[in-house]
Design a protein around this motif. Sequence first.
Motif, PDB file in Angstrom:
ATOM      1  N   GLY A 110       0.827  -1.207   0.000  1.00 48.12           N
ATOM      2  CA  GLY A 110       0.000   0.000   0.000  1.00 48.12           C
ATOM      3  C   GLY A 110       0.859   1.254   0.000  1.00 48.12           C
ATOM      4  N   SER A 111       0.335   2.308  -0.555  1.00 43.22           N
ATOM      5  CA  SER A 111       1.040   3.584  -0.592  1.00 43.22           C
ATOM      6  C   SER A 111       0.020   4.713  -0.657  1.00 43.22           C
ATOM      7  CB  SER A 111       1.997   3.680  -1.789  1.00 43.22           C
ATOM      8  OG  SER A 111       1.271   3.598  -3.009  1.00 43.22           O
ATOM      9  N   GLY A 112       0.403   5.853  -0.145  1.00 41.12           N
ATOM     10  CA  GLY A 112      -0.480   7.017  -0.171  1.00 41.12           C
ATOM     11  C   GLY A 112       0.331   8.299  -0.054  1.00 41.12           C
ATOM     12  N   SER A 113      -0.198   9.363  -0.584  1.00 45.24           N
ATOM     13  CA  SER A 113       0.470  10.657  -0.525  1.00 45.24           C
ATOM     14  C   SER A 113      -0.575  11.767  -0.563  1.00 45.24           C
ATOM     15  CB  SER A 113       1.467  10.827  -1.680  1.00 45.24           C
ATOM     16  OG  SER A 113       0.787  10.778  -2.926  1.00 45.24           O
ATOM     17  N   ALA A 114      -0.238  12.890   0.031  1.00 44.26           N
ATOM     18  CA  ALA A 114      -1.121  14.055   0.051  1.00 44.26           C
ATOM     19  C   ALA A 114      -0.273  15.315  -0.005  1.00 44.26           C
ATOM     20  CB  ALA A 114      -2.004  14.061   1.305  1.00 44.26           C
ATOM     21  N   ALA A 115      -0.763  16.320  -0.700  1.00 47.39           N
ATOM     22  CA  ALA A 115      -0.047  17.593  -0.836  1.00 47.39           C
ATOM     23  C   ALA A 115      -1.062  18.728  -0.862  1.00 47.39           C
ATOM     24  CB  ALA A 115       0.811  17.614  -2.101  1.00 47.39           C
ATOM     25  N   GLN A 116      -0.718  19.833  -0.229  1.00 52.01           N
ATOM     26  CA  GLN A 116      -1.591  20.992  -0.192  1.00 52.01           C
ATOM     27  C   GLN A 116      -0.745  22.256  -0.165  1.00 52.01           C
ATOM     28  OE1 GLN A 116      -4.385  21.009   3.037  1.00 52.01           O
ATOM     29  NE2 GLN A 116      -5.519  22.759   2.262  1.00 52.01           N
ATOM     30  N   ASP A 117      -1.160  23.255  -0.941  1.00 52.15           N
ATOM     31  CA  ASP A 117      -0.428  24.515  -1.038  1.00 52.15           C
ATOM     32  C   ASP A 117      -1.449  25.653  -1.114  1.00 52.15           C
ATOM     33  OD1 ASP A 117       1.273  26.591  -1.418  1.00 52.15           O
ATOM     34  OD2 ASP A 117       2.294  25.773  -3.161  1.00 52.15           O
ATOM     35  N   ASN A 118      -1.415  26.548  -0.135  1.00 45.09           N
ATOM     36  CA  ASN A 118      -2.341  27.675  -0.079  1.00 45.09           C
ATOM     37  C   ASN A 118      -1.549  28.976   0.009  1.00 45.09           C
ATOM     38  OD1 ASN A 118      -4.700  25.988   0.053  1.00 45.09           O
ATOM     39  ND2 ASN A 118      -4.194  25.591   2.188  1.00 45.09           N
ATOM     40  N   GLN A 119      -2.038  30.005  -0.647  1.00 43.91           N
ATOM     41  CA  GLN A 119      -1.366  31.300  -0.640  1.00 43.91           C
ATOM     42  C   GLN A 119      -2.401  32.406  -0.700  1.00 43.91           C
ATOM     43  OE1 GLN A 119       1.624  31.752  -3.643  1.00 43.91           O
ATOM     44  NE2 GLN A 119       2.176  33.819  -3.030  1.00 43.91           N
ATOM     45  N   LEU A 120      -2.215  33.431   0.130  1.00 39.10           N
ATOM     46  CA  LEU A 120      -3.103  34.589   0.173  1.00 39.10           C
ATOM     47  C   LEU A 120      -2.261  35.832   0.398  1.00 39.10           C
ATOM     48  CD1 LEU A 120      -5.996  35.750   0.238  1.00 39.10           C
ATOM     49  CD2 LEU A 120      -6.010  35.361   2.702  1.00 39.10           C
ATOM     50  N   SER A 121      -2.388  36.796  -0.478  1.00 41.84           N
ATOM     51  CA  SER A 121      -1.617  38.035  -0.377  1.00 41.84           C
ATOM     52  C   SER A 121      -2.531  39.215  -0.660  1.00 41.84           C
ATOM     53  CB  SER A 121      -0.433  38.025  -1.352  1.00 41.84           C
ATOM     54  OG  SER A 121      -0.886  37.893  -2.689  1.00 41.84           O
ATOM     55  N   GLY A 122      -2.143  40.355  -0.129  1.00 36.85           N
ATOM     56  CA  GLY A 122      -2.929  41.569  -0.315  1.00 36.85           C
ATOM     57  C   GLY A 122      -2.926  42.403   0.957  1.00 36.85           C
ATOM     58  N   ASP A 123      -3.672  43.482   0.966  1.00 38.44           N
ATOM     59  CA  ASP A 123      -3.780  44.379   2.113  1.00 38.44           C
ATOM     60  C   ASP A 123      -5.238  44.541   2.495  1.00 38.44           C
ATOM     61  OD1 ASP A 123      -1.067  44.689   1.914  1.00 38.44           O
ATOM     62  OD2 ASP A 123      -1.168  46.625   0.902  1.00 38.44           O
ATOM     63  N   ILE A 124      -5.477  44.661   3.790  1.00 41.99           N
ATOM     64  CA  ILE A 124      -6.812  44.941   4.305  1.00 41.99           C
ATOM     65  C   ILE A 124      -6.667  45.868   5.506  1.00 41.99           C
ATOM     66  CG2 ILE A 124      -6.761  42.787   5.616  1.00 41.99           C
ATOM     67  CD1 ILE A 124      -9.806  42.774   5.547  1.00 41.99           C
ATOM     68  N   THR A 125      -7.465  46.917   5.551  1.00 40.86           N
ATOM     69  CA  THR A 125      -7.434  47.871   6.658  1.00 40.86           C
ATOM     70  C   THR A 125      -8.575  47.562   7.616  1.00 40.86           C
ATOM     71  OG1 THR A 125      -6.442  49.585   5.271  1.00 40.86           O
ATOM     72  CG2 THR A 125      -7.509  50.298   7.296  1.00 40.86           C
ATOM     73  N   VAL A 126      -8.232  47.380   8.881  1.00 42.97           N
ATOM     74  CA  VAL A 126      -9.201  47.015   9.914  1.00 42.97           C
ATOM     75  C   VAL A 126      -9.222  48.112  10.975  1.00 42.97           C
ATOM     76  CG1 VAL A 126      -8.881  44.556   9.485  1.00 42.97           C
ATOM     77  CG2 VAL A 126      -7.454  45.699  11.178  1.00 42.97           C
ATOM     78  N   THR A 127     -10.116  47.964  11.919  1.00 42.98           N
ATOM     79  CA  THR A 127     -10.233  48.911  13.014  1.00 42.98           C
ATOM     80  C   THR A 127      -9.872  48.243  14.333  1.00 42.98           C
ATOM     81  OG1 THR A 127     -12.568  48.386  13.326  1.00 42.98           O
ATOM     82  CG2 THR A 127     -12.044  50.221  11.871  1.00 42.98           C
ATOM     83  N   VAL A 128      -9.457  49.029  15.280  1.00 40.06           N
ATOM     84  CA  VAL A 128      -9.155  48.535  16.623  1.00 40.06           C
ATOM     85  C   VAL A 128     -10.467  48.422  17.384  1.00 40.06           C
ATOM     86  CG1 VAL A 128      -7.923  48.976  18.760  1.00 40.06           C
ATOM     87  CG2 VAL A 128      -6.865  49.571  16.575  1.00 40.06           C
ATOM     88  N   ALA A 129     -10.814  47.206  17.784  1.00 38.98           N
ATOM     89  CA  ALA A 129     -12.075  46.975  18.479  1.00 38.98           C
ATOM     90  C   ALA A 129     -11.942  47.140  19.988  1.00 38.98           C
ATOM     91  CB  ALA A 129     -12.613  45.579  18.159  1.00 38.98           C
ATOM     92  N   ARG A 130     -10.804  46.691  20.531  1.00 42.71           N
ATOM     93  CA  ARG A 130     -10.575  46.805  21.973  1.00 42.71           C
ATOM     94  C   ARG A 130      -9.092  47.007  22.226  1.00 42.71           C
ATOM     95  NH1 ARG A 130     -12.571  41.703  24.973  1.00 42.71           N
ATOM     96  NH2 ARG A 130     -11.734  40.722  23.081  1.00 42.71           N
ATOM     97  N   VAL A 131      -8.790  47.609  23.349  1.00 41.17           N
ATOM     98  CA  VAL A 131      -7.415  47.769  23.796  1.00 41.17           C
ATOM     99  C   VAL A 131      -7.256  46.941  25.062  1.00 41.17           C
ATOM    100  CG1 VAL A 131      -5.641  49.369  24.558  1.00 41.17           C
ATOM    101  CG2 VAL A 131      -7.264  50.073  22.786  1.00 41.17           C
TER     102      VAL A 131
END
Length: 208
Positions: A110-131
Amino acid sequence: MLLPACADEGFGRVPGVAATFPAPPPAPPTALTGSLYSAASYTGLASDRRARRVGDLLTVRLIERTQARKSATADSARNGTTSITLPTVPPFSWVPEGLTSGGSTQNFKGSGSAAQDNQLSGDITVTVARVLPGGILAIAGEKRLTLNRGEEQVQLTGLVRSDDIGADNSVPSTRVADARIRYSGSGQIADQSRQGWLARFFAKVVPL
């Protein structure tokens, strides 16, 4: 009448990612002191414009990339032989030849293999919800893009240290603790890339 109200809910809103606004300033004191100082809006002469209060904006640079590889192999074999020698006198001599011997052979590969590649790029501006204590900022925000054939959405929540914020008021996503990044889309192109509901139903109930 209900359809227009649901037109903007392509994939729904996740609680906790809406823009956060600062609390209203306290009521001015009844007695005027003549001072120009205000604790709510004070900014030191040597301070910068980095986010530090509730409602401030912070740019998060998405540089997420994950890679995973896994493989496994197995090989086994087993052989066995059994035989019994009987006397040559009756009634043992009446037993046909080969009836008192046997063997077995087992093989497995028996033999088995798995591969996964994820990539996410960019900019997002958020707000400060709590300090939080220790200079920790809880951030939350989302970005929606309405395109010709659908809508794209990026949602982000997490915790950021004030020391990790750069001079340009930005922080990489690798420095966001407890980060929850959700990228999804809706529309004609997204619908065509999904399997139909009836096909998904049979994929779950059919054992083969």
